[in-house]
Design a protein around this motif. Structure first.
Motif, PDB file in Angstrom:
ATOM      1  N   GLU B 313      33.715 -51.967  92.454  1.00 33.34           N
ATOM      2  CA  GLU B 313      35.009 -52.036  93.125  1.00 33.34           C
ATOM      3  C   GLU B 313      35.546 -53.459  92.953  1.00 33.34           C
ATOM      4  OE1 GLU B 313      36.682 -51.306  97.674  1.00 33.34           O
ATOM      5  OE2 GLU B 313      34.546 -51.118  97.240  1.00 33.34           O
ATOM      6  N   THR B 314      36.830 -53.584  92.697  1.00 31.02           N
ATOM      7  CA  THR B 314      37.408 -54.902  92.414  1.00 31.02           C
ATOM      8  C   THR B 314      38.303 -55.364  93.555  1.00 31.02           C
ATOM      9  OG1 THR B 314      37.320 -54.552  90.034  1.00 31.02           O
ATOM     10  CG2 THR B 314      38.938 -56.154  90.814  1.00 31.02           C
ATOM     11  N   ALA B 315      38.241 -56.656  93.883  1.00 24.55           N
ATOM     12  CA  ALA B 315      39.107 -57.201  94.924  1.00 24.55           C
ATOM     13  C   ALA B 315      39.604 -58.581  94.529  1.00 24.55           C
ATOM     14  CB  ALA B 315      38.342 -57.294  96.245  1.00 24.55           C
ATOM     15  N   ASP B 316      40.854 -58.882  94.869  1.00 26.05           N
ATOM     16  CA  ASP B 316      41.365 -60.248  94.726  1.00 26.05           C
ATOM     17  C   ASP B 316      40.702 -61.097  95.801  1.00 26.05           C
ATOM     18  OD1 ASP B 316      43.295 -59.818  92.682  1.00 26.05           O
ATOM     19  OD2 ASP B 316      44.555 -58.806  94.158  1.00 26.05           O
ATOM     20  N   ILE B 317      40.049 -62.156  95.413  1.00 23.33           N
ATOM     21  CA  ILE B 317      39.427 -63.000  96.442  1.00 23.33           C
ATOM     22  C   ILE B 317      40.088 -64.369  96.555  1.00 23.33           C
ATOM     23  CG2 ILE B 317      37.221 -61.783  96.357  1.00 23.33           C
ATOM     24  CD1 ILE B 317      36.111 -64.196  94.772  1.00 23.33           C
ATOM     25  N   THR B 318      40.878 -64.752  95.581  1.00 22.88           N
ATOM     26  CA  THR B 318      41.746 -65.922  95.687  1.00 22.88           C
ATOM     27  C   THR B 318      42.981 -65.564  94.870  1.00 22.88           C
ATOM     28  OG1 THR B 318      41.202 -67.153  93.667  1.00 22.88           O
ATOM     29  CG2 THR B 318      39.666 -67.387  95.524  1.00 22.88           C
ATOM     30  N   PRO B 319      44.023 -66.395  94.956  1.00 24.62           N
ATOM     31  CA  PRO B 319      45.218 -66.044  94.184  1.00 24.62           C
ATOM     32  C   PRO B 319      44.976 -65.944  92.679  1.00 24.62           C
ATOM     33  CG  PRO B 319      45.784 -67.626  95.887  1.00 24.62           C
ATOM     34  CD  PRO B 319      44.282 -67.513  95.903  1.00 24.62           C
TER      35      PRO B 319
END
Ligand SMILES: [Zn+2]
Ligand SMILES: [Zn+2]
Ligand SMILES: [Zn+2]
Ligand SMILES: [Zn+2]
Ligand SMILES: [Zn+2]
Lengths: 638, 638
Positions: B313-319
């Motif tokens: 599963e992929t997530a944005d963790i910083t901009p």
């Protein structure tokens, strides 16, 4: 031991060795303990006594006369000028309250030196007279720096006191480590900045710029100064400056603008030359409407906190780091930085820009050090295809270029850095002229602070090689005062030189043609094949000089505010033996004969693949570990 | 786009695709846009709709029922328990307001799943029932974590909202760069901590400890967390945790103690296992009077801010950084960290601890990634002399050790980590028992949280390999529930086991014998050559386990508060195929078959010269650039 411990220990030793001393104050200035005394007898023995105490205490000590026993400066000045005989040729006088010396500049020092006048001055003023030969050329920069430092004497004293307190901070317990971080000038030429950090301190060596002036890429101008390793600047303990070129010194004032309040350690000539070049940078940027990253007041902040060291002199610059500067042979005052970390733990030498060959100006770079586990060395000319002319070839090439151009009634334009190459080219032209190897009617125009930079050389003869130092000291033999040289100081003078149809040689800045008066001459001379553009120094990637050197047939420049294309008809020639950088062979000899042989060599200050390839070469040749760091990388040394 | 821009854009798309939607609120939680609606019809189509909008907006979207249309949790709970038939075996029920789901744990889910009861629950409560099989073992940790997160629901929602705002911060203009800094666990095993920083963000992967408990060298416990690259901790944007072992997770709570307020990204089982191990660390340190660097409230701070991701599963963790976790095969929930930086600019895989072989518990580590320019890989067993037993050999060795020891009426003591190796050894012993390869009267005692750790495994069957997952789900086949296993939960029980003269197998923590109940058993068993000490896992440099493994003939341990020397008479055996780390051959296969082949490989997590030597080996084998960084070094990746 803490600050107060050291001071009371010093007092104890003093009282034991010299009972009844009339000590009035004892305090730190930087890494030196200063003792003030009213005892004139003690004052006369001060050097021996200081040495004795320093040995016991393992701290530097200086003994100074208490100001209350000395005549005030104005009265002393009057008195001294009365006592100096007319024929000694009085030129200037300034006081150094730090040492209690009155420095007296005379045309004929010997008249006073061998007389009772010295004793007389001492007894009537209580200042110690130091008689020196008046510098043969007038330098506005040297004068202004000296005056400024006198004006801020009080602030400076307080600064040095506080620094002394910091330098005696006890070390933090725990694991010891030493790191080196590349912030600029690694795998490139320009914006040099290297951070040395330990578990106790942070020292930045150089803080230069790439003078690109490209508003589209403003971030390329500076080293990576915004990274956490060096932020906030208040976390820095010391800055060490190898030499005055703006790619090393250009952004030191920026550190003060953004909060740095600590010292800059460098040689006296580097301090003055850097101030000259930085002020010029600010002036030019203002006049050309460029983005400017600091103001002249930040240059003064730097000056106020600059502590000068002579070559081979050692100073504690943090509680765990000791600094010594060694001659680097590159430009006036240029130094290699030797850092001794911990008590005998580790030693690093950072070469700065360097020349391992005796030049017309300087002795070759020093390559003997008490210890050196790691060497960081430049590689400007370490590339496969870099030429490596001898200085004789450079001389002959330049003479040949002048003669061939003059035969065609053309003019020779030589882009130069104001500092370093200018003076060498001047010495060659003067020698060739005196030996009648170039036409008798040769005139050499100097535009862009060259004369001022030359005068600074004359103010620091002890930094020149012996032959030149001796020549300079005899007025008629001073090559820089030859009648062939003409300084261009105004726009009017420049226009006259441009309009003059006769053959001539023009030395003008900037050395890589990325701005400065050289562009005005270039635009005026470019369209005739009778003229010659002669390169005598390194042209970095991305500069106009490099593009022309690479054979560009035309270039576009701003003329009266609009972009104009100039076809290059003038001859383009190279006389590269003038370089202030070692050739590849000289770099290899420097390493091969270095004592001691370092265990690890870091290569920096080279374009393209030069750092990497030179690192591979010396690894193969000497078997030592070599690294060519990238900017933003950190290597652990210990 | 900014925070508000994204939200209004999302609203626009929504209104266009689904006019008349009854949206009551739209907001960010972490990197996901959350839409609350009162429209029950929309709610039922939410997954399709969310996917459609996410595609247009390039942001994750979740649609949730507006809380006002849902029955309060107490009433809903009562209602649901009324509706569930007795024979479904109701076990537990909890609400997930985030998704509007009521999770109902049943012994026989099929009775409800295929009935109208689901529809009934939905219409009477407006919660969406999710029917799951009740976990076959009770885990206090899972239960407590779940309850804690419900208690801090409000704070967590605010935290996620603020994080969402931060994640939509526009990127700073300027040069892009990517650096990796070794803060711990490089050229060593323990205190893993690696910082990835870009011109826009800072992400810390792991923050472990070396559990030395040596008051003379307290600084060796932690990674180099005091260096400017990571100070202050508020400058960190995210922490990513590869797995729960304390050498990776042990000091994450310390970050919160000293000011970190951001998220920790990891898998759900790692979150729970780390909480278990950290709390035990605090408890043991307190009870043994050791210096302790944080308290249990800091573990809760971490829990509150932990965001779990499933594998893949992929997530944005910083901009500018996107995170995906991949199965690493090492322990339950262990993950390789894939960071995608910029828009297609650069990709880094950090292997974490990993096993590239199918084990009794897990599938092998994943080695296929969408892109991967740089791989950082562990090298625990990459040394020249490291053994590389197969799992069959490990099985046979262990069976043999048990039989030989039981023949002599001795006891087998196996030091284990509570997490990972314990469960594998249990599976082997159970299998050998079921197949009558070890005596019928074999009893296996488990001391030191092993049963609790096992229960957490049972709570996350989707993280186990398929065979084990299926076994666990059938109560009678669940190997962990075999009657040979006996949990030791009290001091009294431990004393009874120690006093019991019969043969038995004891699994006890800590796995490297540097503390824990294993020492009590060891002291009781060490003096008889009938007993056996069997190592099944890695023994790091400097641990008691390593010293004994290396053949120490005696060791000095504290007994009733005083140092006592114990001669080692018991047999010492190794059954190393149980390791959760790849053998050297498996590491090489992992790299050799990895897709895509990385351009650069960093080697970490190895004792002595292992990192360096394995880096040389794979450089020679695959021709890629390899680096074995030292702690405190920074390498530039882009
Ligand atoms: Zn230079
Ligand atoms: Zn330079
Ligand atoms: Zn080699
Ligand atoms: Zn692990
Ligand atoms: Zn580990």
């Amino acid at each position: 031991m803490s600050f107060r411990d050291y001071l009371s220990e010093a007092k104890n030793i003093f009282d034991r060795l010299y009972p009844g001393n009339k000590i009035t104050e004892i305090d730190y200035e930087g890494s030196t303990i200063i003792v003030y005394t009213k005892d004139e007898e003690l004052f006369s023995k001060r050097d021996d006594l200081a040495r004795q105490i320093a040995q016991e205490l393992r701290r530097r000590i200086a003994i100074r006369p208490d100001p209350s026993i000395m005549l005030d400066e104005d009265s002393a000045s009057k008195k001294i000028q009365e006592l100096i005989p007319k024929d000694a040729g009085f030129q200037d006088l300034y006081f150094e309250p730090d040492t209690g010396e009155a420095v007296i500049e005379l045309d004929e020092p010997s008249i006073v030196t061998n007389s009772d006048i010295i004793k007389e001055i001492k007894s009537q003023t209580n200042w110690s007279p130091r008689i020196v030969r008046a510098p043969p050329m007038y330098s506005r920069t040297v004068k202004e720096v000296r005056e400024y430092l006198r004006d801020v004497k009080k602030e400076r004293k307080e600064f040095l006191h506080n620094l002394g307190v910091k330098l005696t901070t006890p070390l933090m317990p725990g694991e010891t480590w030493i790191r080196i971080t590349a912030l600029g000038g690694h795998r490139e030429v320009g914006r040099s900045a290297t951070l040395i950090s330990t578990n106790n301190s942070k020292v930045l060596v150089d803080c230069g710029m790439i003078n690109v002036n490209d508003p589209e890429q403003p971030w390329e101008e500076a080293p990576y100064l915004y990274v956490p390793e060096i932020q906030p600047f208040t976390s820095l303990d010391a800055v060490v400056l190898t030499h005055a070129h703006l790619d090393h010194s250009g952004l030191v004032p920026l550190l003060y603008k953004y909060g740095y309040e600590g010292p800059v350690y460098t040689t006296a000539p580097t301090r003055d030359l850097a101030a000259l070049l930085q002020n010029d940078y600010v002036k030019v940027a203002h006049s050309e409407g460029h983005k400017i990253s600091y103001e002249s007041k930040h240059i003064r902040e730097e000056l106020k906190r600059t502590i000068t060291l002579k070559y081979n002199e050692t100073a504690d610059i943090t509680p765990d780091i000791r600094l010594t500067l060694y001659n680097a042979g590159h430009i006036l005052g240029s130094a290699a930085v030797h850092l001794h970390i911990g008590e005998g733990l580790y030693n690093i030498v950072l070469s700065g820009d360097q020349k391992y060959e005796k030049t017309w100006l300087f002795n070759p770079a020093v390559n003997r050090f008490p210890r050196a586990e790691t060497l960081m060395i430049e590689s400007t000319y370490a590339g496969r295809d870099d030429y490596s002319y001898t200085r004789v070839e450079a001389y002959n090439t330049l003479v040949d270029v002048v003669n061939r151009t003059f035969d065609k009634h053309g003019t020779v334009l030589i882009p130069v850095f104001a500092v370093g190459r200018s003076q060498e080219v001047m010495l060659v032209l003067e020698d060739a002229y005196r030996n009648k190897l170039i036409p008798e009617n040769t005139r050499v125009y100097l535009d862009g602070m060259i004369m001022e930079a030359t005068a600074i050389h004359a103010a620091y003869p002890e930094y020149l090689n012996r032959e030149l130092r001796e020549q300079i000291m005899v007025k008629r033999a001073n090559p820089f005062l030859s009648p062939i040289f003409h300084s261009v100081d105004t726009k009017k003078q420049r226009d006259d030189v441009i309009d003059d149809p006769d053959s001539k040689v023009i030395l003008a800045t900037a050395g890589m043609m990325n701005g400065g008066p050289v562009l005005e001459y270039f635009k005026a001379l470019v369209s005739s094949e009778n003229n010659t553009l002669a390169f005598v120094g390194y042209q970095a990637d991305g500069t106009l000089g490099r593009r022309i050197q690479n054979g560009a047939s035309s270039v576009t420049l701003s003329e009266n505010g609009k972009s104009t294309k100039f076809d290059i008809k003038m001859n383009v020639e190279n006389a590269e033996g003038f370089s202030g950088h070692s050739t590849k062979k000289q770099l290899i000899n420097f390493i091969g004969t270095m004592q001691p042989r370092p265990q690890r060599i870091l290569v920096n200050h080279g374009d393209g693949d030069k750092c990497y390839e030179f690192a591979r070469l010396i690894h193969a040749k000497f078997g030592v570990e070599t690294i060519s760091m990238k900017n933003l990388e950190t290597t652990r040394l210990y």
